[in-house]
Design a protein around this motif. Structure first.
Motif, PDB file in Angstrom:
ATOM      1  N   ARG A 103       0.853  -1.180   0.000  1.00 51.55           N
ATOM      2  CA  ARG A 103       0.000   0.000   0.000  1.00 51.55           C
ATOM      3  C   ARG A 103       0.891   1.233   0.000  1.00 51.55           C
ATOM      4  O   ARG A 103       1.852   1.306   0.773  1.00 51.55           O
ATOM      5  CB  ARG A 103      -0.901   0.011   1.234  1.00 51.55           C
ATOM      6  CG  ARG A 103      -1.874   1.182   1.293  1.00 51.55           C
ATOM      7  CD  ARG A 103      -2.787   1.068   2.509  1.00 51.55           C
ATOM      8  NE  ARG A 103      -3.761   2.150   2.559  1.00 51.55           N
ATOM      9  CZ  ARG A 103      -4.668   2.306   3.517  1.00 51.55           C
ATOM     10  NH1 ARG A 103      -4.733   1.425   4.518  1.00 51.55           N
ATOM     11  NH2 ARG A 103      -5.499   3.327   3.486  1.00 51.55           N
ATOM     12  N   ILE A 104       0.609   2.182  -0.896  1.00 49.08           N
ATOM     13  CA  ILE A 104       1.342   3.443  -0.956  1.00 49.08           C
ATOM     14  C   ILE A 104       0.357   4.581  -0.721  1.00 49.08           C
ATOM     15  O   ILE A 104      -0.683   4.654  -1.379  1.00 49.08           O
ATOM     16  CB  ILE A 104       2.066   3.632  -2.311  1.00 49.08           C
ATOM     17  CG1 ILE A 104       3.081   2.506  -2.546  1.00 49.08           C
ATOM     18  CG2 ILE A 104       2.775   4.983  -2.361  1.00 49.08           C
ATOM     19  CD1 ILE A 104       3.783   2.579  -3.893  1.00 49.08           C
ATOM     20  N   TYR A 105       0.700   5.448   0.177  1.00 52.68           N
ATOM     21  CA  TYR A 105      -0.189   6.542   0.553  1.00 52.68           C
ATOM     22  C   TYR A 105       0.059   7.735  -0.375  1.00 52.68           C
ATOM     23  O   TYR A 105       0.645   8.751   0.004  1.00 52.68           O
ATOM     24  CB  TYR A 105       0.031   6.892   2.024  1.00 52.68           C
ATOM     25  CG  TYR A 105      -0.401   5.776   2.944  1.00 52.68           C
ATOM     26  CD1 TYR A 105      -1.627   5.801   3.586  1.00 52.68           C
ATOM     27  CD2 TYR A 105       0.419   4.654   3.144  1.00 52.68           C
ATOM     28  CE1 TYR A 105      -2.027   4.754   4.418  1.00 52.68           C
ATOM     29  CE2 TYR A 105       0.025   3.605   3.970  1.00 52.68           C
ATOM     30  CZ  TYR A 105      -1.203   3.669   4.597  1.00 52.68           C
ATOM     31  OH  TYR A 105      -1.595   2.625   5.408  1.00 52.68           O
ATOM     32  N   ALA A 106      -0.380   7.578  -1.609  1.00 49.80           N
ATOM     33  CA  ALA A 106      -0.170   8.599  -2.628  1.00 49.80           C
ATOM     34  C   ALA A 106      -1.324   8.572  -3.625  1.00 49.80           C
ATOM     35  O   ALA A 106      -1.662   7.508  -4.149  1.00 49.80           O
ATOM     36  CB  ALA A 106       1.150   8.362  -3.364  1.00 49.80           C
ATOM     37  N   SER A 107      -1.883   9.737  -3.895  1.00 49.79           N
ATOM     38  CA  SER A 107      -2.985   9.860  -4.851  1.00 49.79           C
ATOM     39  C   SER A 107      -2.496  10.220  -6.243  1.00 49.79           C
ATOM     40  O   SER A 107      -3.274  10.178  -7.202  1.00 49.79           O
ATOM     41  CB  SER A 107      -3.981  10.935  -4.379  1.00 49.79           C
ATOM     42  OG  SER A 107      -4.508  10.616  -3.108  1.00 49.79           O
ATOM     43  N   ASN A 108      -1.212  10.577  -6.366  1.00 49.40           N
ATOM     44  CA  ASN A 108      -0.663  11.003  -7.649  1.00 49.40           C
ATOM     45  C   ASN A 108       0.731  10.421  -7.849  1.00 49.40           C
ATOM     46  O   ASN A 108       1.412  10.063  -6.880  1.00 49.40           O
ATOM     47  CB  ASN A 108      -0.582  12.531  -7.720  1.00 49.40           C
ATOM     48  CG  ASN A 108      -1.942  13.194  -7.620  1.00 49.40           C
ATOM     49  OD1 ASN A 108      -2.711  13.212  -8.575  1.00 49.40           O
ATOM     50  ND2 ASN A 108      -2.253  13.745  -6.445  1.00 49.40           N
TER      51      ASN A 108
ATOM     52  N   GLY B 224      -8.065   4.814 -11.006  1.00 48.12           N
ATOM     53  CA  GLY B 224      -8.494   4.125 -12.219  1.00 48.12           C
ATOM     54  C   GLY B 224      -7.377   3.576 -13.072  1.00 48.12           C
ATOM     55  O   GLY B 224      -7.603   3.172 -14.214  1.00 48.12           O
ATOM     56  N   THR B 225      -6.153   3.519 -12.537  1.00 50.37           N
ATOM     57  CA  THR B 225      -5.007   3.010 -13.291  1.00 50.37           C
ATOM     58  C   THR B 225      -4.297   1.921 -12.490  1.00 50.37           C
ATOM     59  O   THR B 225      -4.486   1.810 -11.271  1.00 50.37           O
ATOM     60  CB  THR B 225      -3.984   4.129 -13.597  1.00 50.37           C
ATOM     61  OG1 THR B 225      -3.239   4.418 -12.402  1.00 50.37           O
ATOM     62  CG2 THR B 225      -4.678   5.392 -14.088  1.00 50.37           C
ATOM     63  N   PRO B 226      -3.436   1.138 -13.151  1.00 44.02           N
ATOM     64  CA  PRO B 226      -2.634   0.148 -12.419  1.00 44.02           C
ATOM     65  C   PRO B 226      -1.658   0.771 -11.429  1.00 44.02           C
ATOM     66  O   PRO B 226      -1.078   0.053 -10.604  1.00 44.02           O
ATOM     67  CB  PRO B 226      -1.877  -0.583 -13.538  1.00 44.02           C
ATOM     68  CG  PRO B 226      -2.715  -0.398 -14.752  1.00 44.02           C
ATOM     69  CD  PRO B 226      -3.295   0.974 -14.624  1.00 44.02           C
ATOM     70  N   MET B 227      -1.470   2.094 -11.481  1.00 39.81           N
ATOM     71  CA  MET B 227      -0.551   2.770 -10.560  1.00 39.81           C
ATOM     72  C   MET B 227      -1.141   2.922  -9.165  1.00 39.81           C
ATOM     73  O   MET B 227      -0.448   3.343  -8.247  1.00 39.81           O
ATOM     74  CB  MET B 227      -0.202   4.159 -11.118  1.00 39.81           C
ATOM     75  CG  MET B 227       0.259   4.175 -12.559  1.00 39.81           C
ATOM     76  SD  MET B 227       1.741   3.177 -12.842  1.00 39.81           S
ATOM     77  CE  MET B 227       2.943   4.073 -11.896  1.00 39.81           C
ATOM     78  N   ASP B 228      -2.394   2.565  -8.985  1.00 43.45           N
ATOM     79  CA  ASP B 228      -3.106   2.826  -7.732  1.00 43.45           C
ATOM     80  C   ASP B 228      -2.798   1.755  -6.683  1.00 43.45           C
ATOM     81  O   ASP B 228      -3.211   0.603  -6.809  1.00 43.45           O
ATOM     82  CB  ASP B 228      -4.603   2.894  -8.000  1.00 43.45           C
ATOM     83  CG  ASP B 228      -5.393   3.470  -6.832  1.00 43.45           C
ATOM     84  OD1 ASP B 228      -4.802   3.647  -5.757  1.00 43.45           O
ATOM     85  OD2 ASP B 228      -6.596   3.736  -7.022  1.00 43.45           O
ATOM     86  N   PHE B 229      -2.082   2.153  -5.628  1.00 40.18           N
ATOM     87  CA  PHE B 229      -1.792   1.270  -4.489  1.00 40.18           C
ATOM     88  C   PHE B 229      -2.418   1.807  -3.205  1.00 40.18           C
ATOM     89  O   PHE B 229      -2.040   1.408  -2.116  1.00 40.18           O
ATOM     90  CB  PHE B 229      -0.273   1.147  -4.292  1.00 40.18           C
ATOM     91  CG  PHE B 229       0.419   0.221  -5.259  1.00 40.18           C
ATOM     92  CD1 PHE B 229       0.603  -1.119  -4.955  1.00 40.18           C
ATOM     93  CD2 PHE B 229       0.889   0.698  -6.469  1.00 40.18           C
ATOM     94  CE1 PHE B 229       1.256  -1.973  -5.837  1.00 40.18           C
ATOM     95  CE2 PHE B 229       1.533  -0.148  -7.363  1.00 40.18           C
ATOM     96  CZ  PHE B 229       1.715  -1.484  -7.047  1.00 40.18           C
TER      97      PHE B 229
ATOM     98  N   ALA C 201       4.131   4.048   3.222  1.00 35.63           N
ATOM     99  CA  ALA C 201       3.959   2.741   2.586  1.00 35.63           C
ATOM    100  C   ALA C 201       3.792   1.669   3.657  1.00 35.63           C
ATOM    101  O   ALA C 201       4.273   1.808   4.791  1.00 35.63           O
ATOM    102  CB  ALA C 201       5.150   2.411   1.692  1.00 35.63           C
ATOM    103  N   TRP C 202       3.118   0.598   3.251  1.00 34.41           N
ATOM    104  CA  TRP C 202       2.866  -0.547   4.136  1.00 34.41           C
ATOM    105  C   TRP C 202       2.941  -1.790   3.261  1.00 34.41           C
ATOM    106  O   TRP C 202       2.201  -1.918   2.285  1.00 34.41           O
ATOM    107  CB  TRP C 202       1.504  -0.387   4.798  1.00 34.41           C
ATOM    108  CG  TRP C 202       1.058  -1.513   5.693  1.00 34.41           C
ATOM    109  CD1 TRP C 202       1.755  -2.613   6.071  1.00 34.41           C
ATOM    110  CD2 TRP C 202      -0.230  -1.622   6.327  1.00 34.41           C
ATOM    111  NE1 TRP C 202       1.001  -3.408   6.893  1.00 34.41           N
ATOM    112  CE2 TRP C 202      -0.220  -2.818   7.081  1.00 34.41           C
ATOM    113  CE3 TRP C 202      -1.381  -0.827   6.336  1.00 34.41           C
ATOM    114  CZ2 TRP C 202      -1.329  -3.249   7.810  1.00 34.41           C
ATOM    115  CZ3 TRP C 202      -2.474  -1.253   7.071  1.00 34.41           C
ATOM    116  CH2 TRP C 202      -2.446  -2.450   7.808  1.00 34.41           C
ATOM    117  N   ALA C 203       3.874  -2.690   3.571  1.00 34.26           N
ATOM    118  CA  ALA C 203       4.041  -3.927   2.808  1.00 34.26           C
ATOM    119  C   ALA C 203       3.858  -5.120   3.732  1.00 34.26           C
ATOM    120  O   ALA C 203       4.119  -5.037   4.938  1.00 34.26           O
ATOM    121  CB  ALA C 203       5.427  -3.976   2.169  1.00 34.26           C
ATOM    122  N   SER C 204       3.416  -6.258   3.169  1.00 36.34           N
ATOM    123  CA  SER C 204       3.215  -7.444   4.009  1.00 36.34           C
ATOM    124  C   SER C 204       3.368  -8.716   3.192  1.00 36.34           C
ATOM    125  O   SER C 204       3.198  -8.727   1.963  1.00 36.34           O
ATOM    126  CB  SER C 204       1.840  -7.418   4.666  1.00 36.34           C
ATOM    127  OG  SER C 204       0.818  -7.633   3.726  1.00 36.34           O
TER     128      SER C 204
END
Length: 357
Positions: free
Chosen positions: A195-200, A219-224, A266-269
């Protein structure tokens, strides 16, 4: 209180002695760092089934040197600068003067020499302090720099990385740590969640340099933003991931709460090991790189196993790439007599300690 020990790691081709510094805390976290490039060589996280090394790297100094001196250097675990990421066309202008840099990534400049430097070391309390100097003209940049990196290990399984740089002449600076994480402890990372805390994010061109456009991830694959497996959207045909070597190599513009100096970015697991990692930073951006070219590394990974594509993911907290070409981006100029400071914090959890991603 953290415990320290050290041992010889080897001698560089130039005859410099390199040591490995091992720090452990009461919570069970253990990190080993080299005074060559401030490299994070190992990071062991305790789980119910034993310790898991969650970073990608090499076993010998010769392997790190061969890697870092190659044209396709991975910079595995290294402290990166003078300018992390790319400078377009390997040049920039400052105060009316143009500076030419080494074109070490096609026609662009990438990362610089800090990963290959030897650092002086001090250990005290819970802190490993590494220091060096960078003379004016190194990599083509102006200014004599004094550089310090602190690795601080706390009892709650948190690793904090603090950077401090001063200069005697106006220059530009961008620093990051280039560790590749693999929370499974091996194999590829495509099933690990992020998870990435970014809207852009910054749109990239076919050389992975920003075009200047800041685009929404919606709406894109860039969305985490809500979290997903790293491999879920790699094969959609989306032009940004296609041109980046079949994966992500993009800078995200972090959503920072008003007035916050440091925020969760960011949060990874890993479902396999139960390890989660939360990352916090004071920097404005984070570069996600999914190890799209790790398979080209000339050196083997740990245990002599070749590095593989998608064998690790990097989360490089930093200022934006190519900022000198884009005055609308946050400035990377460091004025004479001023000090640049930044920090990034990693906190590790196991099981359900930090909830579900």
């Amino acid at each position: 209180m953290a415990q320290f020990r050290s041992k010889p790691f080897g001698v560089t081709q130039n005859g410099d002695k390199v040591d490995e510094y091992i720090i452990s805390n009461p919570g069970g976290l253990e990190i080993s760092v080299l005074n060559y490039g401030c490299v994070i060589k190992n990071l062991f996280v305790p789980t119910k089934t034993g310790m898991v090394d969650v970073v990608v790297g090499h076993d010998t100094l010769a392997d790190y040197e061969a890697d870092f001196n190659s044209s396709g250097s991975t910079c595995c675990g290294a402290f990166v600068g003078r300018y992390a990421n790319r400078i377009e066309n390997a040049e920039f202008s400052l105060s009316g003067k143009t500076y030419k840099l080494e074109a070490n990534n096609g026609k662009n400049h990438l990362h610089g020499t800090f990963p290959r430097k030897i650092y002086d070391v001090k250990m005290f309390g819970d802190t490993l302090l590494m220091e060096t100097e960078s003379p004016a003209g190194e990599d083509g940049f102006p200014g004599n720099l004094k550089v310090s990196v602190r690795y601080i290990l706390t009892p709650d399984n948190t690793l904090r990385m603090d950077y401090r740089v001063s200069t005697d002449e106006d220059t530009i600076i961008n620093l990051t740590n280039h560790t590749y994480f693999n929370l499974d402890g091996g194999g590829n990372v495509l099933g690990q969640k992020l998870r990435i805390y970014a809207s852009n994010y910054l749109e990239g061109n076919n050389e992975t340099c920003p075009t200047g456009k800041i685009l929404p991830v919606d709406g894109t694959p860039m969305d985490f933003r809500t979290g997903k497996p790293l491999g879920r959207d790699l094969d959609t045909g989306f032009y940004q991931t296609t041109m980046a070597g079949g994966g992500f190599d993009h800078c995200y513009v972090l959503d920072r709460p008003r007035g916050a100096s440091q925020s969760l970015c960011a949060w990874a697991s890993s479902d396999k090991t139960g390890i989660s990692m939360k990352m916090y930073t004071t920097q404005p951006g984070i570069q996600l790189y999914t190890g799209n070219f790790l398979q080209n590394c000339p050196s083997p990974g740990k245990g002599g196993i070749p590095l593989e594509k998608y064998g690790g993911f990097a989360l490089e907290t930093q200022h934006f790439p190519c900022s000198p070409s884009h005055p609308e981006f946050p400035t990377t100029v460091l004025r004479a007599g001023k000090v640049f400071r930044a920090n990034t914090t990693l906190r590790f959890f196991t099981g359900r300690q930090c909830g579900r991603l």
